[in-house]
Design a protein around this motif. Structure first.
Motif, PDB file in Angstrom:
ATOM      1  N   SER A   1       3.714  44.467  48.489  1.00 30.30           N
ATOM      2  CA  SER A   1       5.090  44.214  48.309  1.00 30.30           C
ATOM      3  C   SER A   1       5.679  44.400  47.003  1.00 30.30           C
ATOM      4  O   SER A   1       4.948  44.124  45.743  1.00 30.30           O
ATOM      5  CB  SER A   1       5.424  42.702  48.822  1.00 30.30           C
ATOM      6  N   ILE A   2       6.778  44.862  46.835  1.00 34.26           N
ATOM      7  CA  ILE A   2       7.771  44.981  45.861  1.00 34.26           C
ATOM      8  C   ILE A   2       9.076  44.202  46.000  1.00 34.26           C
ATOM      9  O   ILE A   2       9.536  44.393  47.153  1.00 34.26           O
ATOM     10  CB  ILE A   2       7.811  46.327  45.396  1.00 34.26           C
ATOM     11  N   LEU A   3       9.166  43.394  45.021  1.00 34.77           N
ATOM     12  CA  LEU A   3      10.735  42.878  45.190  1.00 34.77           C
ATOM     13  C   LEU A   3      11.693  43.334  44.284  1.00 34.77           C
ATOM     14  O   LEU A   3      11.487  43.275  43.057  1.00 34.77           O
ATOM     15  CB  LEU A   3      10.563  41.137  45.163  1.00 34.77           C
ATOM     16  N   VAL A   4      12.693  43.924  44.861  1.00 37.01           N
ATOM     17  CA  VAL A   4      13.890  44.532  43.796  1.00 37.01           C
ATOM     18  C   VAL A   4      14.928  43.543  43.861  1.00 37.01           C
ATOM     19  O   VAL A   4      15.418  43.279  44.825  1.00 37.01           O
ATOM     20  CB  VAL A   4      14.236  45.899  44.314  1.00 37.01           C
ATOM     21  N   VAL A   5      15.388  42.984  42.763  1.00 35.99           N
ATOM     22  CA  VAL A   5      16.448  42.181  42.584  1.00 35.99           C
ATOM     23  C   VAL A   5      17.666  42.946  41.761  1.00 35.99           C
ATOM     24  O   VAL A   5      17.498  43.426  40.709  1.00 35.99           O
ATOM     25  CB  VAL A   5      15.908  41.002  41.543  1.00 35.99           C
TER      26      VAL A   5
ATOM     27  N   PHE B   1      16.385  52.648  46.635  1.00 32.11           N
ATOM     28  CA  PHE B   1      14.913  52.436  46.543  1.00 32.11           C
ATOM     29  C   PHE B   1      14.311  52.877  47.935  1.00 32.11           C
ATOM     30  O   PHE B   1      13.263  53.535  47.935  1.00 32.11           O
ATOM     31  CB  PHE B   1      14.567  51.082  46.339  1.00 32.11           C
ATOM     32  N   ARG B   2      14.902  52.520  49.218  1.00 29.47           N
ATOM     33  CA  ARG B   2      14.451  52.738  50.303  1.00 29.47           C
ATOM     34  C   ARG B   2      14.234  54.292  50.270  1.00 29.47           C
ATOM     35  O   ARG B   2      13.304  54.947  50.932  1.00 29.47           O
ATOM     36  CB  ARG B   2      15.517  52.326  51.432  1.00 29.47           C
ATOM     37  N   GLN B   3      15.288  55.196  49.952  1.00 31.39           N
ATOM     38  CA  GLN B   3      15.130  56.466  50.037  1.00 31.39           C
ATOM     39  C   GLN B   3      14.006  57.089  49.058  1.00 31.39           C
ATOM     40  O   GLN B   3      13.208  57.877  49.484  1.00 31.39           O
ATOM     41  CB  GLN B   3      16.463  57.347  49.565  1.00 31.39           C
ATOM     42  N   ARG B   4      14.097  56.608  47.883  1.00 32.61           N
ATOM     43  CA  ARG B   4      13.008  57.162  47.011  1.00 32.61           C
ATOM     44  C   ARG B   4      11.417  56.679  47.122  1.00 32.61           C
ATOM     45  O   ARG B   4      10.609  57.344  46.505  1.00 32.61           O
ATOM     46  CB  ARG B   4      13.331  56.695  45.507  1.00 32.61           C
ATOM     47  N   PHE B   5      11.364  55.645  48.153  1.00 35.40           N
ATOM     48  CA  PHE B   5       9.810  55.254  48.519  1.00 35.40           C
ATOM     49  C   PHE B   5       9.713  55.310  49.747  1.00 35.40           C
ATOM     50  O   PHE B   5       8.827  54.769  50.328  1.00 35.40           O
ATOM     51  CB  PHE B   5       9.799  53.494  48.130  1.00 35.40           C
TER      52      PHE B   5
ATOM     53  N   VAL C   1       5.714  47.743  50.741  1.00 38.65           N
ATOM     54  CA  VAL C   1       6.619  47.179  51.514  1.00 38.65           C
ATOM     55  C   VAL C   1       7.760  46.593  50.488  1.00 38.65           C
ATOM     56  O   VAL C   1       7.346  45.907  49.424  1.00 38.65           O
ATOM     57  CB  VAL C   1       6.103  45.886  52.208  1.00 38.65           C
ATOM     58  N   LEU C   2       9.065  47.266  50.611  1.00 37.76           N
ATOM     59  CA  LEU C   2      10.084  46.650  49.783  1.00 37.76           C
ATOM     60  C   LEU C   2      10.647  45.661  50.205  1.00 37.76           C
ATOM     61  O   LEU C   2      11.115  45.710  51.644  1.00 37.76           O
ATOM     62  CB  LEU C   2      10.975  48.091  49.465  1.00 37.76           C
ATOM     63  N   HIS C   3      11.048  44.735  49.553  1.00 42.25           N
ATOM     64  CA  HIS C   3      12.053  43.552  49.606  1.00 42.25           C
ATOM     65  C   HIS C   3      13.247  43.710  48.775  1.00 42.25           C
ATOM     66  O   HIS C   3      12.927  43.800  47.721  1.00 42.25           O
ATOM     67  CB  HIS C   3      11.007  42.327  49.669  1.00 42.25           C
ATOM     68  N   PHE C   4      14.357  42.988  49.416  1.00 35.85           N
ATOM     69  CA  PHE C   4      15.258  42.938  48.241  1.00 35.85           C
ATOM     70  C   PHE C   4      16.054  41.718  48.066  1.00 35.85           C
ATOM     71  O   PHE C   4      15.995  41.061  49.090  1.00 35.85           O
ATOM     72  CB  PHE C   4      16.421  44.059  48.845  1.00 35.85           C
TER      73      PHE C   4
ATOM     74  N   GLU D   1       0.873  40.757  50.061  1.00 34.00           N
ATOM     75  CA  GLU D   1       0.995  40.245  48.704  1.00 34.00           C
ATOM     76  C   GLU D   1       2.038  40.801  47.853  1.00 34.00           C
ATOM     77  O   GLU D   1       1.987  42.001  47.695  1.00 34.00           O
ATOM     78  CB  GLU D   1      -0.355  40.558  48.290  1.00 34.00           C
ATOM     79  N   LEU D   2       2.844  40.091  47.072  1.00 34.08           N
ATOM     80  CA  LEU D   2       3.842  40.337  46.145  1.00 34.08           C
ATOM     81  C   LEU D   2       2.885  40.988  44.963  1.00 34.08           C
ATOM     82  O   LEU D   2       2.326  40.141  44.322  1.00 34.08           O
ATOM     83  CB  LEU D   2       4.796  39.206  45.856  1.00 34.08           C
ATOM     84  N   ILE D   3       3.182  42.027  44.514  1.00 33.66           N
ATOM     85  CA  ILE D   3       2.438  42.551  43.393  1.00 33.66           C
ATOM     86  C   ILE D   3       3.395  42.701  42.092  1.00 33.66           C
ATOM     87  O   ILE D   3       2.897  42.874  40.734  1.00 33.66           O
ATOM     88  CB  ILE D   3       1.810  43.711  43.537  1.00 33.66           C
ATOM     89  N   VAL D   4       4.695  42.784  42.153  1.00 31.99           N
ATOM     90  CA  VAL D   4       5.478  43.046  40.984  1.00 31.99           C
ATOM     91  C   VAL D   4       7.370  42.724  41.585  1.00 31.99           C
ATOM     92  O   VAL D   4       7.552  42.804  42.701  1.00 31.99           O
ATOM     93  CB  VAL D   4       5.541  44.404  40.445  1.00 31.99           C
ATOM     94  N   ILE D   5       7.998  42.088  40.381  1.00 30.85           N
ATOM     95  CA  ILE D   5       9.346  42.035  40.764  1.00 30.85           C
ATOM     96  C   ILE D   5      10.094  42.981  39.766  1.00 30.85           C
ATOM     97  O   ILE D   5       9.370  42.915  38.483  1.00 30.85           O
ATOM     98  CB  ILE D   5       9.563  40.575  40.407  1.00 30.85           C
TER      99      ILE D   5
END
Length: 129
Positions: A4-8, A18-22, A32-35, A53-57
């Motif tokens: 997972s990646i969390l975009v804030v 981000f949904r479009q580019r990923f 898996v993108l989370h916002f 698993e969250l790997i980066v914010i």
């Protein structure tokens, strides 16, 4: 295996971008993108546990309420091992310096170059998360 990646970011169109580019990576199960639309929202998601698993914010620096620098400090207090990449605008030198001081892993400049970002994500430390 998905991670997972969390975009804030407080700007609503960022999630769509981000949904479009990923799209391919999401379809392939790589990411898996989370916002979150605020620092407070991001901390709530972090407390609730992000799966897989969250790997980066990835966090914008300039947000109302809790800005990205405050969020970075709080994330590092709670999860010092979790990489946080700060999204900055040109001419944001003082905030960039402070973010580095607070433990930012990397900087992403707006407008986001998604090819560069994806390369940075591939270079994350294997122990991330």
């Amino acid at each position: 295996m998905s991670v997972s990646i969390l975009v804030v970011d407080d700007e609503p169109d960022v999630a769509d971008l981000f949904r479009q580019r990923f799209r391919r990576e999401a379809r392939d199960g790589t990411y898996v993108l989370h916002f979150a639309d605020s620092g407070e929202d991001a901390l709530g998601k972090l407390d609730g546990g992000v799966r897989p698993e969250l790997i980066v914010i990835l966090s914008d620096i300039n947000m109302p309420g809790m800005d990205g620098l405050e969020l970075l400090r709080e994330i590092k207090r709670r999860r010092p091992e979790l990489p946080v990449m700060m999204v900055t605008a040109y001419g944001d030198d003082e905030r960039r310096r402070r973010a580095a001081e607070y433990g930012a892993f990397e900087f992403v400049t707006k407008p986001v170059d998604f090819d560069v970002l994806k390369d940075q994500l591939r270079r994350l430390p294997p122990t991330a998360g």
